[in-house]
Design an enzyme around this catalytic site. Structure first.
Site, PDB file in Angstrom:
ATOM      1  N   LYS A  13       0.806  -1.174   0.024  1.00 51.81           N
ATOM      2  CA  LYS A  13      -0.192   0.071   0.032  1.00 51.81           C
ATOM      3  C   LYS A  13       0.717   1.029   0.138  1.00 51.81           C
ATOM      4  CE  LYS A  13      -2.115  -1.209   3.866  1.00 51.81           C
ATOM      5  NZ  LYS A  13      -1.328  -2.508   4.410  1.00 51.81           N
ATOM      6  N   ARG A  92      -9.835   0.025   8.982  1.00 54.17           N
ATOM      7  CA  ARG A  92      -9.200  -1.039   9.217  1.00 54.17           C
ATOM      8  C   ARG A  92     -10.191  -1.882   9.994  1.00 54.17           C
ATOM      9  NH1 ARG A  92      -3.596   0.191   9.070  1.00 54.17           N
ATOM     10  NH2 ARG A  92      -2.436  -1.882   9.376  1.00 54.17           N
ATOM     11  N   ARG A 131      11.994  -4.871   4.614  1.00 51.98           N
ATOM     12  CA  ARG A 131      11.473  -3.468   4.658  1.00 51.98           C
ATOM     13  C   ARG A 131      12.406  -2.643   5.114  1.00 51.98           C
ATOM     14  NH1 ARG A 131       5.532  -2.197   5.606  1.00 51.98           N
ATOM     15  NH2 ARG A 131       5.981  -3.256   7.333  1.00 51.98           N
ATOM     16  N   ARG A 164      11.168  -0.796  10.914  1.00 54.08           N
ATOM     17  CA  ARG A 164      10.289  -0.590  12.033  1.00 54.08           C
ATOM     18  C   ARG A 164      10.014  -1.687  12.901  1.00 54.08           C
ATOM     19  NH1 ARG A 164       4.775   0.257   8.408  1.00 54.08           N
ATOM     20  NH2 ARG A 164       4.049  -1.209   9.857  1.00 54.08           N
ATOM     21  N   ARG A 175      -0.266  -8.989  13.641  1.00 57.57           N
ATOM     22  CA  ARG A 175      -0.596  -8.016  12.577  1.00 57.57           C
ATOM     23  C   ARG A 175      -1.439  -8.610  11.471  1.00 57.57           C
ATOM     24  NH1 ARG A 175       4.375  -5.043  10.834  1.00 57.57           N
ATOM     25  NH2 ARG A 175       3.178  -4.040   9.293  1.00 57.57           N
TER      26      ARG A 175
HETATM   27  P1  AP5 Z   1       4.769  -1.654   1.765  1.00 58.37           P
HETATM   28  O1  AP5 Z   1       4.431  -0.746   0.938  1.00 58.37           O
HETATM   29  O2  AP5 Z   1       5.588  -0.947   3.065  1.00 58.37           O
HETATM   30  O3  AP5 Z   1       3.508  -2.291   2.166  1.00 58.37           O
HETATM   31  P2  AP5 Z   1       2.366  -1.873   3.153  1.00 58.37           P
HETATM   32  O4  AP5 Z   1       1.060  -2.526   2.686  1.00 58.37           O
HETATM   33  O5  AP5 Z   1       2.214  -0.373   3.104  1.00 58.37           O
HETATM   34  O6  AP5 Z   1       2.374  -2.356   4.526  1.00 58.37           O
HETATM   35  P3  AP5 Z   1       2.477  -2.030   6.223  1.00 58.37           P
HETATM   36  O7  AP5 Z   1       2.964  -3.137   6.841  1.00 58.37           O
HETATM   37  O8  AP5 Z   1       2.954  -0.501   6.279  1.00 58.37           O
HETATM   38  O9  AP5 Z   1       0.993  -2.133   6.396  1.00 58.37           O
HETATM   39  P4  AP5 Z   1       0.468  -2.142   7.733  1.00 58.37           P
HETATM   40  O10 AP5 Z   1      -1.055  -1.855   7.392  1.00 58.37           O
HETATM   41  O11 AP5 Z   1       0.479  -3.252   8.566  1.00 58.37           O
HETATM   42  O12 AP5 Z   1       1.280  -0.988   8.669  1.00 58.37           O
HETATM   43  P5  AP5 Z   1       0.682   0.481   9.121  1.00 58.37           P
HETATM   44  O13 AP5 Z   1       1.639   1.243   9.194  1.00 58.37           O
HETATM   45  O14 AP5 Z   1      -0.561   0.996   8.284  1.00 58.37           O
HETATM   46  O15 AP5 Z   1       5.607  -2.535   1.384  1.00 58.37           O
HETATM   47  C1  AP5 Z   1       6.114  -3.640   2.376  1.00 58.37           C
HETATM   48  C2  AP5 Z   1       7.573  -4.318   1.743  1.00 58.37           C
HETATM   49  O16 AP5 Z   1       7.443  -4.905   0.381  1.00 58.37           O
HETATM   50  C3  AP5 Z   1       8.566  -2.969   1.322  1.00 58.37           C
HETATM   51  O17 AP5 Z   1       9.814  -3.334   1.631  1.00 58.37           O
HETATM   52  C4  AP5 Z   1       8.510  -2.696  -0.127  1.00 58.37           C
HETATM   53  O18 AP5 Z   1       9.608  -2.116  -0.541  1.00 58.37           O
HETATM   54  C5  AP5 Z   1       8.352  -4.019  -0.496  1.00 58.37           C
HETATM   55  N1  AP5 Z   1       7.129  -4.018  -1.675  1.00 58.37           N
HETATM   56  C6  AP5 Z   1       6.184  -3.467  -1.697  1.00 58.37           C
HETATM   57  N2  AP5 Z   1       5.482  -3.668  -3.079  1.00 58.37           N
HETATM   58  C7  AP5 Z   1       6.046  -4.603  -3.734  1.00 58.37           C
HETATM   59  C8  AP5 Z   1       6.156  -5.174  -5.054  1.00 58.37           C
HETATM   60  N3  AP5 Z   1       4.959  -4.950  -5.644  1.00 58.37           N
HETATM   61  N4  AP5 Z   1       7.114  -6.140  -5.308  1.00 58.37           N
HETATM   62  C9  AP5 Z   1       7.977  -6.485  -4.480  1.00 58.37           C
HETATM   63  N5  AP5 Z   1       8.390  -5.648  -3.120  1.00 58.37           N
HETATM   64  C10 AP5 Z   1       7.232  -4.999  -2.747  1.00 58.37           C
HETATM   65  O19 AP5 Z   1      -0.047   0.326  10.471  1.00 58.37           O
HETATM   66  C11 AP5 Z   1       0.991  -0.381  11.544  1.00 58.37           C
HETATM   67  C12 AP5 Z   1       0.114  -0.357  13.016  1.00 58.37           C
HETATM   68  O20 AP5 Z   1      -0.286   1.049  13.131  1.00 58.37           O
HETATM   69  C13 AP5 Z   1      -0.870  -1.444  12.852  1.00 58.37           C
HETATM   70  O21 AP5 Z   1      -0.401  -2.529  13.187  1.00 58.37           O
HETATM   71  C14 AP5 Z   1      -1.874  -0.568  14.105  1.00 58.37           C
HETATM   72  O22 AP5 Z   1      -1.290  -0.899  15.173  1.00 58.37           O
HETATM   73  C15 AP5 Z   1      -1.861   0.711  13.911  1.00 58.37           C
HETATM   74  N6  AP5 Z   1      -2.674   1.524  12.802  1.00 58.37           N
HETATM   75  C16 AP5 Z   1      -2.586   2.030  11.960  1.00 58.37           C
HETATM   76  N7  AP5 Z   1      -3.677   2.200  11.011  1.00 58.37           N
HETATM   77  C17 AP5 Z   1      -4.507   2.002  12.183  1.00 58.37           C
HETATM   78  C18 AP5 Z   1      -5.989   2.058  12.068  1.00 58.37           C
HETATM   79  N8  AP5 Z   1      -6.747   2.791  11.046  1.00 58.37           N
HETATM   80  N9  AP5 Z   1      -6.827   1.784  13.122  1.00 58.37           N
HETATM   81  C19 AP5 Z   1      -6.140   1.232  14.222  1.00 58.37           C
HETATM   82  N10 AP5 Z   1      -4.815   0.923  14.125  1.00 58.37           N
HETATM   83  C20 AP5 Z   1      -4.129   1.437  13.291  1.00 58.37           C
END
Ligand code: AP5
Length: 218
Positions: A13, A92, A131, A164, A175
């Site tokens: 994402k 979410r 990552r 991270r 997660r």
């Molecule tokens: P990346 O693009 O970083 O993936 P992502 O989908 O953004 O993954 P996240 O782990 O950031 O998502 P998340 O939803 O768990 O975390 P968030 O910060 O929102 O890609 C991942 C890796 O793969 C990278 O190294 C990239 O280079 C590689 N890659 C990407 N695309 C690729 C491709 N096509 N081919 C090859 N490699 C690729 O949330 C973190 C925490 O915050 C949650 O656990 C929760 O505690 C809290 N939180 C956040 N939002 C909420 C909410 N709305 N409500 C409650 N708690 C929340």
């Protein structure tokens, strides 16, 4: 234009959001990045959010929903003029999705598209392990799949890249479980509204971006 990026941890994402921002008139509202910013600045919100994030659990809705509107309201007029607002990591769960629908209606706006990232679980784990993220601007890289030009340094702003805290193996597993239990239900929720399209998130970041543009009709 308002677009939700929906998918499990590590689905890509943030990576797609980076590409859209690079190439188009777009901004990102990434709840995870907002929490991480607050944690590193030791704000009251950051202190409250940290324990949930460290475990890989969802931060409670009452700490999450208002901050999304604070961020959105800074851009709501631009959104009406065609700027792309990307919701990355929100909603979410069903309550967040309903709060988003209601808030959009109150602002005389709507969600135009939901992009669902289809990626197998084994791929997610490998991606998260490799990552690296920028401590300053939040740009995302992968040591093998999407490395920065200079190791450990962000291409976008030149700051240091780190791993991270919640990318440890046990936290990642939780997660993914939390995603399955609370978030995956949103796929059907938005499908029924007729605004969801899937993209093959196992393709390269460039191909994912190309498929996104095609599905958007561009
Ligand atoms: P990346 O693009 O970083 O993936 P992502 O989908 O953004 O993954 P996240 O782990 O950031 O998502 P998340 O939803 O768990 O975390 P968030 O910060 O929102 O890609 C991942 C890796 O793969 C990278 O190294 C990239 O280079 C590689 N890659 C990407 N695309 C690729 C491709 N096509 N081919 C090859 N490699 C690729 O949330 C973190 C925490 O915050 C949650 O656990 C929760 O505690 C809290 N939180 C956040 N939002 C909420 C909410 N709305 N409500 C409650 N708690 C929340």
């Amino acid at each position: 234009m308002n677009i939700i990026l929906l998918g499990p941890p590590g689905a890509g994402k943030g990576t797609l959001a980076n590409k859209i921002i690079e190439k188009k008139d777009a901004v990102q509202i990434a709840t995870g990045d907002i929490f991480r910013y607050n944690i590193s600045n030791k704000t009251e919100l950051g202190v409250k959010a940290k324990s949930y994030m460290d475990r890989g659990d969802l931060v409670p809705d009452e700490l999450t929903i208002d901050l999304v509107w604070d961020a959105f309201d800074k851009h709501k007029d631009e959104s009406k003029e065609g700027k792309i607002i990307l919701f990355d990591g929100f909603p979410r769960n069903l309550d967040q999705a309903k709060a988003l629908d209601q808030g959009m209606e109150e602002r005389d706006q709507k969600i135009d598209h939901v992009v669902y990232f289809d990626v197998a679980e084994e791929v997610l784990i490998e991606r998260i392990a490799g990552r690296r993220v920028c401590t300053n601007c939040g740009a995302t890289y992968h040591v093998k799949n999407n490395p920065p030009t200079k190791e450990g340094i962000c291409d976008r702003c030149g700051e240091e890249l780190i791993q991270r805290d919640d990318d440890k193996e046990e936290t990642v597993k939780n997660r993914i479980d939390v995603y399955k239990e609370h978030t995956a239900v949103l796929i059907d929720y938005f499908k029924e509204k007729g605004i969801l399209f899937s993209i093959d998130g196992t393709n390269s970041p460039d191909k994912v971006f190309e498929e996104f543009l095609n599905k958007l009709g561009e």
